[in-house]
Design an enzyme around this catalytic site. Structure first.
Site, PDB file in Angstrom:
ATOM      1  N   HIS A 316       0.815  -1.211   0.000  1.00 37.78           N
ATOM      2  CA  HIS A 316       0.000   0.000   0.000  1.00 37.78           C
ATOM      3  C   HIS A 316       0.849   1.262   0.000  1.00 37.78           C
ATOM      4  O   HIS A 316       2.067   1.237   0.215  1.00 37.78           O
ATOM      5  CB  HIS A 316      -0.943   0.003   1.209  1.00 37.78           C
ATOM      6  CG  HIS A 316      -0.237  -0.019   2.541  1.00 37.78           C
ATOM      7  ND1 HIS A 316       0.050   1.122   3.265  1.00 37.78           N
ATOM      8  CD2 HIS A 316       0.225  -1.046   3.298  1.00 37.78           C
ATOM      9  CE1 HIS A 316       0.650   0.796   4.401  1.00 37.78           C
ATOM     10  NE2 HIS A 316       0.774  -0.513   4.448  1.00 37.78           N
ATOM     11  N   CYS A 335       2.735  -5.568   6.665  1.00 37.16           N
ATOM     12  CA  CYS A 335       2.440  -5.207   5.280  1.00 37.16           C
ATOM     13  C   CYS A 335       3.590  -4.373   4.710  1.00 37.16           C
ATOM     14  O   CYS A 335       4.497  -3.971   5.433  1.00 37.16           O
ATOM     15  CB  CYS A 335       1.123  -4.448   5.205  1.00 37.16           C
ATOM     16  SG  CYS A 335      -0.311  -5.484   5.605  1.00 37.16           S
TER      17      CYS A 335
END
Length: 415
Positions: A316, A335
């Site tokens: 992201h 992440c």
């Protein structure tokens, strides 16, 4: 007729080549020659060839058969160095940089010559000249350090890891890499965790390279294989339970307005829950879902990149762009944050009908959460490669952040 300095230096290189295979690694021969009493007091005006330098950046993917071959070559070279007793230790008590004259620079030169960062013809003086500066920058670039030419604690730590340990790191990563070089697709994304870097590869060439932020030591980014099948523009962010427990609840205890300030809503079975009705001195809140609205404060900023996996891991954007400038980019909860992520997304969606860079940017400006199904899913690999080579004696090493390589000194981030 007296021979010129250049002819003499050329003779040194020739003698070193004849004495030990690999001119960049002829330590013993060079030591004898440079320390001879009759070598004279050379000045520092070497020509450009005195710095071996050379490009460190390459478009060769880490996942390639050529990389395997280059690692095998590097293993041979480092075996040679190890057999000669490794390289010398460089004293790490001073800030060495361009313009400094210090006895420790001689040890630095010797060390840089052995790994081919500095040409043998540069000699073993005490002057930190422009050629040493170039060689230090090359060394730093090969080790994923800021290439500023200044010797600090991380550069010294990387430089003083023994050849035997580096050899073991290369051997470990050679075996780690082998499975990835078999039947590699023509188009894929590779996240290299210890390098905190991403390669977008097409037809055997790196077409994009992105700086990344990966998981902390206690919240590690997993090793996985999948395929990117969706991009969400202006995503909602659902906080994992681990973040709720470790981050959000402690923050709410300090500042009861934290959720409101960051547009985070608490969702229960019957709808949205008022934060003031929760006892934040307990961990009861962890049983609810925390969802952040799209917007400038969203933890994923403009975009989320999805792929099926059992770890709830994704890639992201981030509103904290300054984190990409950090040396140790191990700051996430597992992440992967991607610098210049819009370039990567544009490459991912290029074959998806109706989508291009212009529409992508317009959708971001709209502020509406918009999922995009990628027409041709792109394979993605989260890997752990801390040592590799791109040929021409350019051997890369990275911090063994998760301590998987078997030697404590390889984890320089612990300093």
């Amino acid at each position: 007729m007296q021979a010129s300095r250049r002819q003499f230096l050329a003779g040194i290189a020739g003698l070193a080549t004849a004495a030990v295979p690999g001119t960049s690694f002829a330590q013993d021969v060079l030591s004898d020659i440079f320390q001879a009493s009759g070598r004279g007091d050379w000045d520092m005006q070497f020509d450009a060839r005195a710095s071996q330098g050379g490009k460190v950046a390459s478009t060769l993917p880490i996942f390639s058969p050529q990389t395997l071959g280059y690692i095998e070559q590097a293993i041979g070279e480092y075996s040679n160095i190890a057999a000669q007793g490794s390289w010398n230790t460089v004293p790490d008590t001073k800030k060495l940089q361009l313009g400094v004259s210090d006895p420790d620079v001689e040890a630095l030169r010797r060390r840089l010559i052995i790994t081919g960062d500095l040409s043998q013809s540069a000699g073993l003086s005490t002057e930190f000249d422009s050629y040493v500066d170039s060689a230090v920058k090359r060394f730093q670039a090969r080790h994923g350090l800021p290439a500023d030419g200044v010797l600090g604690k991380y550069s010294y730590a990387a430089m003083n890891i023994s050849a035997q340990v580096r050899l073991g790191q290369l051997q470990t990563n050679l075996e780690r890499l082998r499975p990835y070089t078999q039947n590699t697709p023509s188009r894929y994304v590779m996240v290299n965790i210890p390098a905190a870097q991403i390669e977008a590869v097409e037809n055997g060439r790196v077409v994009q390279r992105h700086t990344a932020i990966v998981g902390k030591i206690d919240r590690q980014t997993p090793i996985l294989n999948s395929a990117i099948n969706e991009v969400i523009v202006n995503p909602y962010w659902n906080a994992p339970e681990s973040i709720v427990r470790k981050d959000i609840i402690p923050l709410m205890r300090k500042d009861p307005t934290y959720l409101t300030k960051n547009n985070i809503r608490i969702l229960g079975p019957s709808g949205e829950i008022d934060p003031t009705t929760i006892d934040w001195s307990t961990e009861d809140a962890a049983k609810f879902r925390f969802r952040q609205d799209p917007g400038a404060n969203n933890a994923m900023a403009s975009v989320k990149i999805n792929f099926p996996n059992t770890h709830a891991t994704y890639m992201h954007d981030t509103p904290q762009q300054s984190l990409f400038n950090k040396l140790m980019r191990f700051d996430s909860s597992g992440c992967v944050r991607v610098q210049n992520v819009r370039d990567l997304v544009t490459w991912l969606i290029r074959d998806t009908p109706g989508w291009n860079r212009q529409r992508f940017e317009q959708t971001i400006k709209s502020g509406e959460s918009t999922p995009v199904q990628i027409a041709q899913p792109v394979p993605v690999y989260f890997s752990y490669i801390s040592a590799w080579s791109t040929g021409d004696h350019v051997t890369h090493f990275r911090d063994d952040i998760y301590a998987l390589d078997g030697a404590q000194e390889l984890k320089i981030s612990s300093l």
